[in-house]
Scaffold this motif. Structure first.
Motif, short mmCIF file in Angstrom:
data_model
loop_
_atom_site.label_atom_id
_atom_site.label_comp_id
_atom_site.label_asym_id
_atom_site.label_seq_id
_atom_site.Cartn_x
_atom_site.Cartn_y
_atom_site.Cartn_z
N MET A 201 -28.19 -49.24 13.81
CA MET A 201 -29.25 -49.74 14.66
C MET A 201 -30.01 -48.57 15.25
O MET A 201 -29.43 -47.67 15.83
CB MET A 201 -28.64 -50.59 15.77
N GLU A 202 -31.30 -48.56 15.10
CA GLU A 202 -32.13 -47.48 15.62
C GLU A 202 -32.65 -47.85 17.01
O GLU A 202 -32.97 -49.00 17.27
CB GLU A 202 -33.31 -47.26 14.68
N SER A 203 -32.72 -46.87 17.91
CA SER A 203 -33.24 -47.16 19.24
C SER A 203 -34.76 -47.10 19.24
O SER A 203 -35.37 -46.37 18.47
CB SER A 203 -32.66 -46.17 20.27
N ALA A 204 -35.37 -47.88 20.12
CA ALA A 204 -36.82 -47.93 20.22
C ALA A 204 -37.32 -46.81 21.11
O ALA A 204 -36.65 -46.42 22.07
CB ALA A 204 -37.25 -49.27 20.78
N VAL A 205 -38.48 -46.28 20.80
CA VAL A 205 -39.15 -45.31 21.66
C VAL A 205 -40.36 -46.03 22.24
O VAL A 205 -41.22 -46.49 21.50
CB VAL A 205 -39.59 -44.06 20.87
N CYS A 206 -40.37 -46.16 23.57
CA CYS A 206 -41.38 -46.96 24.24
C CYS A 206 -42.23 -46.09 25.16
O CYS A 206 -41.79 -45.06 25.64
CB CYS A 206 -40.72 -48.06 25.06
N ASP A 207 -43.44 -46.55 25.43
CA ASP A 207 -44.37 -45.83 26.28
C ASP A 207 -45.18 -46.86 27.05
O ASP A 207 -45.76 -47.76 26.45
CB ASP A 207 -45.29 -44.97 25.40
N VAL B 111 -22.42 -41.82 17.89
CA VAL B 111 -23.30 -40.73 17.43
C VAL B 111 -24.75 -41.01 17.82
O VAL B 111 -25.67 -40.64 17.13
CB VAL B 111 -23.21 -40.54 15.90
N GLY B 112 -24.91 -41.67 18.96
CA GLY B 112 -26.23 -42.12 19.38
C GLY B 112 -27.19 -41.01 19.78
O GLY B 112 -26.83 -39.84 19.89
N ASP B 113 -28.40 -41.42 19.99
CA ASP B 113 -29.48 -40.54 20.40
C ASP B 113 -29.50 -40.53 21.93
O ASP B 113 -29.76 -41.56 22.55
CB ASP B 113 -30.79 -41.09 19.84
N VAL C 41 -29.59 -42.10 28.87
CA VAL C 41 -29.24 -43.31 28.14
C VAL C 41 -28.89 -42.91 26.71
O VAL C 41 -29.43 -41.94 26.18
CB VAL C 41 -30.41 -44.33 28.17
N VAL C 42 -27.94 -43.63 26.12
CA VAL C 42 -27.58 -43.41 24.72
C VAL C 42 -28.11 -44.58 23.93
O VAL C 42 -27.81 -45.74 24.22
CB VAL C 42 -26.04 -43.30 24.55
N GLY C 43 -28.94 -44.29 22.92
CA GLY C 43 -29.50 -45.33 22.07
C GLY C 43 -28.82 -45.34 20.72
O GLY C 43 -28.29 -44.32 20.27
#
Length: 77
Positions: free
Chosen positions: A1-7, A66-68, A59-61
């Motif tokens: 599962m990839e984490s979202a990058v939000c703005d 092995v999260g981001d 936060v870990v995404g």
């Protein structure tokens, strides 16, 4: 599962840890803006760390093993 990058803009609240050993969290929810994933309107729980002089939110995404890791630091100015 990839984490979202939000703005964008949004709201936040402090949520106190409910048990022994649980950290307080800053809960962030974007209400406007854009992002790269569909989760940008979801609440994100950021953990607080650091000191009064050098606070950090992190936060870990994605995969918890092995999260981001995303870290927010205070910018003086």
């Amino acid at each position: 599962m990839e984490s979202a990058v939000c703005d964008g803009g949004g709201v936040w609240r402090l949520e106190k840890g409910s048990g022994a050993g649980e950290r307080d969290a800053v809960v962030v929810r974007l209400t406007s803006g854009r992002g790269t994933g569909g989760e940008c309107g979801d609440e994100t729980y950021w953990a607080a760390a650091g000191t009064d002089r050098t606070p950090e939110l992190f936060v870990v995404g994605g995969d918890p093993d092995v999260g981001d890791v995303r870290i927010l630091t205070r910018v003086s100015g």
